[in-house]
Design a protein around this motif. Sequence first.
Motif, mmCIF file in Angstrom:
data_model
loop_
_atom_site.group_PDB
_atom_site.id
_atom_site.type_symbol
_atom_site.label_atom_id
_atom_site.label_comp_id
_atom_site.label_asym_id
_atom_site.label_seq_id
_atom_site.Cartn_x
_atom_site.Cartn_y
_atom_site.Cartn_z
ATOM 1 N N LEU A 157 0.802 -1.213 0.000
ATOM 2 C CA LEU A 157 0.000 0.000 0.000
ATOM 3 C C LEU A 157 0.840 1.271 0.000
ATOM 4 C CD1 LEU A 157 -2.852 -1.058 2.435
ATOM 5 C CD2 LEU A 157 -2.871 -1.009 -0.058
ATOM 6 N N ASN A 158 2.113 1.145 -0.414
ATOM 7 C CA ASN A 158 2.980 2.306 -0.521
ATOM 8 C C ASN A 158 2.382 3.258 -1.562
ATOM 9 O OD1 ASN A 158 4.949 4.133 -1.309
ATOM 10 N ND2 ASN A 158 6.620 2.651 -1.097
ATOM 11 N N PRO A 159 1.979 4.458 -1.179
ATOM 12 C CA PRO A 159 1.304 5.372 -2.100
ATOM 13 C C PRO A 159 2.148 5.735 -3.326
ATOM 14 C CG PRO A 159 1.157 6.178 0.155
ATOM 15 C CD PRO A 159 2.061 4.998 0.168
ATOM 16 N N GLU A 160 3.472 5.840 -3.156
ATOM 17 C CA GLU A 160 4.327 6.196 -4.287
ATOM 18 C C GLU A 160 4.363 5.070 -5.327
ATOM 19 O OE1 GLU A 160 8.004 7.094 -2.425
ATOM 20 O OE2 GLU A 160 7.208 8.915 -1.474
ATOM 21 N N GLU A 161 4.496 3.820 -4.860
ATOM 22 C CA GLU A 161 4.507 2.686 -5.778
ATOM 23 C C GLU A 161 3.163 2.549 -6.485
ATOM 24 O OE1 GLU A 161 5.645 -0.894 -3.810
ATOM 25 O OE2 GLU A 161 7.595 -0.110 -3.218
ATOM 26 N N ARG A 162 2.078 2.747 -5.745
ATOM 27 C CA ARG A 162 0.751 2.639 -6.334
ATOM 28 C C ARG A 162 0.557 3.733 -7.388
ATOM 29 N NH1 ARG A 162 -4.136 -0.126 -4.715
ATOM 30 N NH2 ARG A 162 -2.782 -1.161 -3.257
ATOM 31 N N ALA A 163 1.025 4.939 -7.107
ATOM 32 C CA ALA A 163 0.899 6.047 -8.064
ATOM 33 C C ALA A 163 1.696 5.742 -9.328
ATOM 34 C CB ALA A 163 1.369 7.348 -7.422
ATOM 35 N N GLU A 164 2.903 5.196 -9.167
ATOM 36 C CA GLU A 164 3.718 4.836 -10.335
ATOM 37 C C GLU A 164 3.021 3.761 -11.166
ATOM 38 O OE1 GLU A 164 7.679 3.706 -9.244
ATOM 39 O OE2 GLU A 164 8.013 5.572 -8.148
ATOM 40 N N SER A 165 2.443 2.771 -10.500
ATOM 41 C CA SER A 165 1.742 1.703 -11.198
ATOM 42 C C SER A 165 0.558 2.260 -11.982
ATOM 43 C CB SER A 165 1.263 0.656 -10.188
ATOM 44 O OG SER A 165 0.429 -0.277 -10.803
ATOM 45 N N ARG A 166 -0.214 3.127 -11.349
ATOM 46 C CA ARG A 166 -1.366 3.738 -12.019
ATOM 47 C C ARG A 166 -0.905 4.587 -13.211
ATOM 48 N NH1 ARG A 166 -5.290 0.862 -10.067
ATOM 49 N NH2 ARG A 166 -5.772 1.126 -7.900
ATOM 50 N N ALA A 167 0.216 5.288 -13.042
ATOM 51 C CA ALA A 167 0.731 6.123 -14.137
ATOM 52 C C ALA A 167 1.145 5.249 -15.320
ATOM 53 C CB ALA A 167 1.913 6.960 -13.646
ATOM 54 N N ARG A 168 1.787 4.103 -15.037
ATOM 55 C CA ARG A 168 2.184 3.191 -16.122
ATOM 56 C C ARG A 168 0.960 2.645 -16.845
ATOM 57 N NH1 ARG A 168 5.884 1.434 -12.388
ATOM 58 N NH2 ARG A 168 4.624 -0.355 -11.843
ATOM 59 N N GLU A 169 -0.052 2.244 -16.063
ATOM 60 C CA GLU A 169 -1.286 1.737 -16.672
ATOM 61 C C GLU A 169 -1.935 2.814 -17.535
ATOM 62 O OE1 GLU A 169 -3.851 0.417 -13.544
ATOM 63 O OE2 GLU A 169 -2.451 -1.116 -12.866
ATOM 64 N N GLY A 170 -1.976 4.032 -17.005
ATOM 65 C CA GLY A 170 -2.570 5.140 -17.749
ATOM 66 C C GLY A 170 -1.803 5.439 -19.021
ATOM 67 N N ALA A 171 -0.474 5.372 -18.947
ATOM 68 C CA ALA A 171 0.355 5.628 -20.132
ATOM 69 C C ALA A 171 0.117 4.559 -21.189
ATOM 70 C CB ALA A 171 1.832 5.677 -19.737
ATOM 71 N N ALA A 172 -0.041 3.307 -20.764
ATOM 72 C CA ALA A 172 -0.294 2.228 -21.723
ATOM 73 C C ALA A 172 -1.642 2.417 -22.407
ATOM 74 C CB ALA A 172 -0.238 0.871 -21.016
ATOM 75 N N ILE A 173 -2.649 2.799 -21.627
ATOM 76 C CA ILE A 173 -3.980 3.036 -22.203
ATOM 77 C C ILE A 173 -3.935 4.209 -23.168
ATOM 78 C CG2 ILE A 173 -6.327 3.805 -21.639
ATOM 79 C CD1 ILE A 173 -5.974 2.168 -18.994
ATOM 80 N N LYS A 174 -3.237 5.287 -22.772
ATOM 81 C CA LYS A 174 -3.136 6.476 -23.630
ATOM 82 C C LYS A 174 -2.391 6.147 -24.921
ATOM 83 C CE LYS A 174 -1.606 11.262 -23.566
ATOM 84 N NZ LYS A 174 -0.957 12.317 -22.791
ATOM 85 N N ALA A 175 -1.305 5.375 -24.821
ATOM 86 C CA ALA A 175 -0.548 5.005 -26.021
ATOM 87 C C ALA A 175 -1.406 4.178 -26.967
ATOM 88 C CB ALA A 175 0.717 4.236 -25.632
ATOM 89 N N ASP A 176 -2.191 3.263 -26.410
ATOM 90 C CA ASP A 176 -3.078 2.436 -27.237
ATOM 91 C C ASP A 176 -4.127 3.305 -27.920
ATOM 92 O OD1 ASP A 176 -4.310 -0.076 -28.179
ATOM 93 O OD2 ASP A 176 -5.919 0.490 -26.789
ATOM 94 N N ARG A 177 -4.733 4.225 -27.169
ATOM 95 C CA ARG A 177 -5.745 5.117 -27.746
ATOM 96 C C ARG A 177 -5.131 5.991 -28.848
ATOM 97 N NH1 ARG A 177 -6.944 8.903 -23.733
ATOM 98 N NH2 ARG A 177 -5.354 10.143 -24.707
ATOM 99 N N ASN A 178 -3.943 6.534 -28.590
ATOM 100 C CA ASN A 178 -3.291 7.381 -29.594
ATOM 101 C C ASN A 178 -2.959 6.594 -30.855
ATOM 102 O OD1 ASN A 178 -3.498 9.580 -27.949
ATOM 103 N ND2 ASN A 178 -1.368 9.542 -27.263
#
Length: 134
Positions: free
Chosen positions: A63-84
């Motif tokens: 539940l480390n907030p920094e690790e969770r934020a990084e994970s969410r950012a990676r997921e978001g970047a993958a979704i954005k790259a796919d959409r683009n």
Amino acid sequence: MTTCGVCSQTVDLANGPHIHDPKICRACGRSLPATAFAPHKSSGDGRRHQCRECVAADRRAPLNPEERAESRAREGAAIKADRNQRLRDSGYRWVIQSPDGRILSIEQAEEELDAIDLEDSRSYWDEVPPGADL
């Protein structure tokens, strides 16, 4: 009435969920049968966007907030790259517009950015009031 994000069909969710089988997990990107996704009432197809395996892994993650934020950012970047990529495949293009309204190539924009004196540009940004729409 809503529009399906997968097939772009207009669907009436009052008639029941609009299901695509197989479905793509937004976290891992795998194509899995719809049964691999837990039910979710507010989703258009009645299923979660992440497969059960990814949801379980996310719950087991520290539940480390920094690790969770990084994970969410990676997921978001993958979704954005796919959409683009889907937008590019459909013929959409992006342009770079200078503050004075000129359309620039990437090379022209890089040259202009390299020519900016950071000290001068900071004074401009310092004058922008907090919360102003840029």
